[in-house]
Structures are given as C-alpha cells and as structure tokens.
Design a protein around this motif. Structure first.
Motif, PDB file in Angstrom:
ATOM      1  N   SER A 111       2.205   1.146  -3.960  1.00  0.00           N
ATOM      2  CA  SER A 111       1.320   1.095  -5.119  1.00  0.00           C
ATOM      3  C   SER A 111      -0.024   1.760  -4.899  1.00  0.00           C
ATOM      4  CB  SER A 111       1.103  -0.368  -5.533  1.00  0.00           C
ATOM      5  OG  SER A 111       0.553  -1.113  -4.468  1.00  0.00           O
ATOM      6  N   GLY A 112      -0.295   2.236  -3.678  1.00  0.00           N
ATOM      7  CA  GLY A 112      -1.563   2.914  -3.398  1.00  0.00           C
ATOM      8  C   GLY A 112      -2.493   2.051  -2.585  1.00  0.00           C
ATOM      9  N   TRP A 113      -3.208   2.687  -1.638  1.00  0.00           N
ATOM     10  CA  TRP A 113      -4.045   1.941  -0.706  1.00  0.00           C
ATOM     11  C   TRP A 113      -5.363   1.494  -1.322  1.00  0.00           C
ATOM     12  CZ3 TRP A 113      -1.749   0.341   3.554  1.00  0.00           C
ATOM     13  CH2 TRP A 113      -0.624   1.033   3.994  1.00  0.00           C
ATOM     14  N   GLY A 141       0.804  -1.212   0.000  1.00  0.00           N
ATOM     15  CA  GLY A 141       0.000   0.000   0.000  1.00  0.00           C
ATOM     16  C   GLY A 141       0.833   1.257   0.000  1.00  0.00           C
ATOM     17  N   THR A 187      -5.714   0.054  -4.360  1.00  0.00           N
ATOM     18  CA  THR A 187      -5.564  -0.990  -5.377  1.00  0.00           C
ATOM     19  C   THR A 187      -6.230  -2.287  -4.911  1.00  0.00           C
ATOM     20  OG1 THR A 187      -3.430  -1.635  -4.459  1.00  0.00           O
ATOM     21  CG2 THR A 187      -3.400   0.008  -6.206  1.00  0.00           C
ATOM     22  N   PRO A 188      -6.768  -3.077  -5.848  1.00  0.00           N
ATOM     23  CA  PRO A 188      -7.469  -4.310  -5.462  1.00  0.00           C
ATOM     24  C   PRO A 188      -6.613  -5.265  -4.633  1.00  0.00           C
ATOM     25  CG  PRO A 188      -7.896  -3.766  -7.755  1.00  0.00           C
ATOM     26  CD  PRO A 188      -6.845  -2.817  -7.289  1.00  0.00           C
TER      27      PRO A 188
END
Length: 495
Positions: free
Chosen positions: A230-232, A227, A234-235
């Motif tokens: 790559s971002g919180w 997270g 994202t699936p």
C-alpha cells in the motif's frame, strides 16, 4: 523430587537411542516446514475462492509469520525452564489444530485464524535443537543439528510439490487435512520417543518481556508487509514503524534491567552470537527471497520475454534439486563443525549461495539452470543453517539454548520479511506494459530487469552474510554441558 522431574512416565524405563530421537525431531522440523510453505503456490486460487483482494490474501502468509515470530522465543524460554518435550507437543498441537480449522474453513476469517494457530508452532525447531544439546553426546551434536537443518528444506520442498499435485487435481482443503495428519503423526513420535528434560530449571517467564518483544515484532512485520503493497508513506504503515520503534526501545530497557529477562541481551550481544544472528538476517533474506522469486519466474509465460510457462507441479519439481543440495550439506557441515568448528561452514555456505545467484544472472533463460543453481544454493544454505545453531550453542549457557536459537529463527524471519518486502517493491515498480501483459495472458507481471536486480541483490546479501561470519572471532570451541545447566553455567551467563 517433583512429579514433573521425570516427565513422561515411560521415559525412564524405556529410553530410546539418539538415532530414534533424531528421527522424531527431524520429522517435527519437517512438519513445521510443510505447514509454512503449503499455501504459497495456491494464493491466487485462495483469493478467487474466498473473494478477497490481493492485499487481504497476503495475510494468509503474514498472519502465520507474525504468530511464528511471537511464539518462537516464548516457547523456547518455556521449554528451557519447564521441559522441552512438553512444549514441543504443545507447539505441534497448535499446528494440528490450526490445520484442522483451515481444512474446515468456509470463510476468509476462519482461514486466517487457522494459519495464525499453525504459526504458534514456530518454536518446534529451536526446541528440537535444545533437545539435541540436552540429550546427545558431544560428538553427535553437530551432525544431528545439521540433519535437523536439512530436513527443514526437505519439508519446504515437499510442501511445494504436494501443493502442486493437489492443486492440479483436488480441492485445496485436502492440503490442510494432510498437514493436520503430518502434525498428529509428529506428535505421536515425539510423545513416544523424545525424552523429557531431566531436570526442571529454576526461573520464571518474563511476561512483560514477552509482551514488548511480541509488540515490536508484530508492529514491524505488519508495517513491512503493508508497506510493500500500500506504500511506505501511508499513515498506517508509518504508525506501525513508529510503534515498532517505541516497543523495541521499551523491550531493550526492560531486558537490561530485569533480573531474569526473556532474552538476556548481554548474552545475545556476545560478539560470536551477535554476528551469527546478523548473518542469519541476510541468509533469511536469501531463503525467503528465493521462494518469492523462483516459482513465479518459472511459471511465467514465455511470451513475456522470460519464464517457461510451467505448472505449479513442474515448478516444484524443477526446484527439487535444491532439497538434494540441502540434504548433501548436512553431513559435510557436521564434519566441518566437528573438525574445524562451525565458523568455516558458516562462511562457505553464504559464499556458495551468493555464487548461485551470480550464475543465475547469465543463465536465467534456461529452465535447467534453476535446478543447477538451486542445488548449489541449497547446499550453501544447508551449510549455513546447520552451522549457525552449533555456533550459538557453543556460546550460550545450556539454560538459554531454546530462547537463543528461537531469537536466531526470529531474526531470520525478520530478515526474510524485510527482504521480500523490498523485492516485492522492486518487482512492482518494474511492470511490463498492460498490452504486453494481456498478450501474454496475464493481468500484470514484472519485467525481466526487475527479476535480475532482485537476483543480484540476494547475491550481495549472501556476500554480506559471509563477511559477517568471517568477522566472528576464531577460537577453540568451549565444551558446554551436555545435559542441564549447572551453577558454573549461570555464573558464566551473568559474567
């Protein structure tokens, strides 16, 4: 009497004194700390050599962290039931084998496999603390626990300095060969000096509890690690967090209904143990967070408006006083614990560490400030980490010391992983503009404001750790059996 009762054949005929046992246990703890920190300063070099992305190379740390979090409580429980010495040797053997595999690596996959094997040695410290409770007289326990806690910081700093020396002159594979040598020497010392548990305890290992505990820890730490990069939303990250929540609920339900759970939640929920563990979460954030923030800040080129442009080696030497502070804390924590109990040291330690971060806010423009602040921070951290296992040992039965200290270490790791993810997100969100970064000779770098916010957050985290420790009920320390669990122990555990 079973053949396993005596343990190693020579132990009954030639028994070493507490000082020699403490030296062996402290060296084992140092081995673990060296293994954990040896790769952090060379991650960019590893990324270039192996030709992988920055998110992929992060698994050199994350994979090790996951393996350590999973193995620590399991090895602690196995040591409680089947003998501390045996599983100390198993854990150190995993570190040695993983180090050899990493030293021979020619690919990214081999390196990750080696680091995961090294992480399986995560049970070394809680097992060592359990040996202290089993084998040492009561009046020596506090000082011995403090010494083991201090050597962890020594090993971490030694690993960073050693990495700087080797990275500047030789190939990184040498680092792993040296780590393997240290692990083998530690195995020899433990085998020759540490006595085996005097009596095997009845009970079995809760495999379902181990699997569910491993499942939610792995899912949580992997999601937190991904997270921050790559971002919180994202699936994959959301799926990991949901999986962690489901597995955590399953672990709680199983542990509450199983007659012999891997982790007895009723004991862990006792107010002193619970508050000590929560305090450990925040001190873990401070410890791991400082490792994330200090080296890159000191190594950053001054053209960015901060930083000192120091090499990996000089950065390690600047942070060396932190180890001195940690070592100085050990005898102080022991005296405080023997005289007043562990609570005062557990409160004072985070307060001093929080003060160190507060001092860093106005003094961040001077490299010597990192040494001065590091010494105060290390002293505070040493007080807290020395007192924490002493408090836990005072409030759990003797046949739970390994797994209880193991869970404390796991929660510090979870706090550290979560804290570093949050700090990493803050730094990533406050990057200098591309032109300024190129002018400074780097591809990207955080702004000074991002670092100052992170320093402030860690200071607040230390204050919360002190408040949680302050909330621990003040009571006389109850004497616990020095050697093995008796029937009154088990009755008290079930109460």
């Amino acid at each position: 009497m079973s053949t396993g009762t005596k343990g190693a054949g020579r132990t009954p005929t030639k028994r070493h004194g507490p000082t020699m046992i403490l030296v062996a246990l402290s060296f084992a703890a140092t081995t673990m700390a060296v293994m954990q920190t040896v790769v952090s300063p060379i991650l960019p070099q590893l990324q270039n050599r192996l030709g992988v992305s920055s998110s992929a190379i992060a698994w050199v740390l994350t994979g090790n962290l996951l393996a350590s979090a999973v193995a620590t409580p399991l090895l602690g429980r196995l040591g409680d039931l089947r003998g501390r010495k045996r599983f100390l040797l198993y854990a150190l053997a995993a570190v040695a084998l993983g180090s050899v595999l990493a030293a021979c690596t020619t690919s990214y996959v081999m390196l990750i496999a080696g680091r995961v094997l090294q992480g399986m040695g995560g049970g070394v410290v809680p097992l060592a603390l359990s040996v202290v409770r089993d084998e040492f007289p009561k009046e020596r326990s506090a000082g011995s626990i403090a010494t083991i806690g201090a050597t962890i910081s020594v090993g971490a700093t030694f690993g960073s300095v050693m990495t700087g020396l080797i990275a500047d002159r030789w190939d990184y594979h040498l680092l792993f060969w040296l780590a393997a040598l240290v692990a083998l020497l530690s195995m020899l010392m433990v085998w020759r000096v540490v006595p085996d548990t005097a009596e095997r305890r009845s009970g079995h290992v809760d495999l379902v509890g181990a699997l569910t505990l491993s499942g939610w820890l792995a899912a949580l730490l992997a999601a937190v690690s991904m997270g921050s990069r790559s971002g919180w939303g994202t699936p994959l990250v959301l799926g990991g967090l949901i999986t962690a929540a489901v597995m955590f609920a399953a672990w709680i339900g199983w542990a509450l209904h199983h007659p012999e759970p891997l982790v007895d939640l009723r004991v862990m929920a006792r107010r002193p143990v619970l508050l000590a563990n929560l305090s450990g979460v925040f001190t873990g954030m401070a410890m791991y967070g400082s490792s994330l923030l200090f080296p890159p800040f000191i190594q950053a080129p001054s053209a960015l408006g901060y930083g000192f442009g120091k090499s990996v080696l000089l950065a390690g030497l600047i942070m060396l006083p932190g180890t001195i502070g940690n070592l100085a804390a050990a005898p102080v924590a022991a005296r405080m614990t023997n005289r007043y109990g562990p609570k005062p040291a557990l409160v004072l330690g985070p307060l001093l560490s929080g003060t160190a971060f507060a001092l860093l806010l106005p003094l961040h423009g001077h490299w010597w400030a990192f040494s001065m602040v590091g010494m105060l921070f290390g002293f505070g951290l040493g007080l807290a980490f020395s007192a924490m296992p002493a408090l836990i040992n005072d409030h759990v039965p003797a046949d739970m010391t390994g797994v209880a200290n193991g869970m404390n270490a796991v929660l510090r790791t979870v706090g550290g992983a979560t804290g570093t993810a949050v700090l990493g997100a803050i730094l990533s969100a406050s990057l200098v503009d591309a032109g300024a970064a190129r002018a400074a000779g780097v591809t990207q770098a955080p702004e000074l404001t991002g670092y100052l916010v992170c320093f402030g957050m860690l200071g607040i985290g230390c204050l919360l750790a002190a408040l949680l420790a302050w909330s621990i009920p003040s009571a006389r320390r109850t004497a616990q059996p020095v050697r093995v669990a008796t029937e009154p122990d088990r009755m008290q555990a079930a109460r």
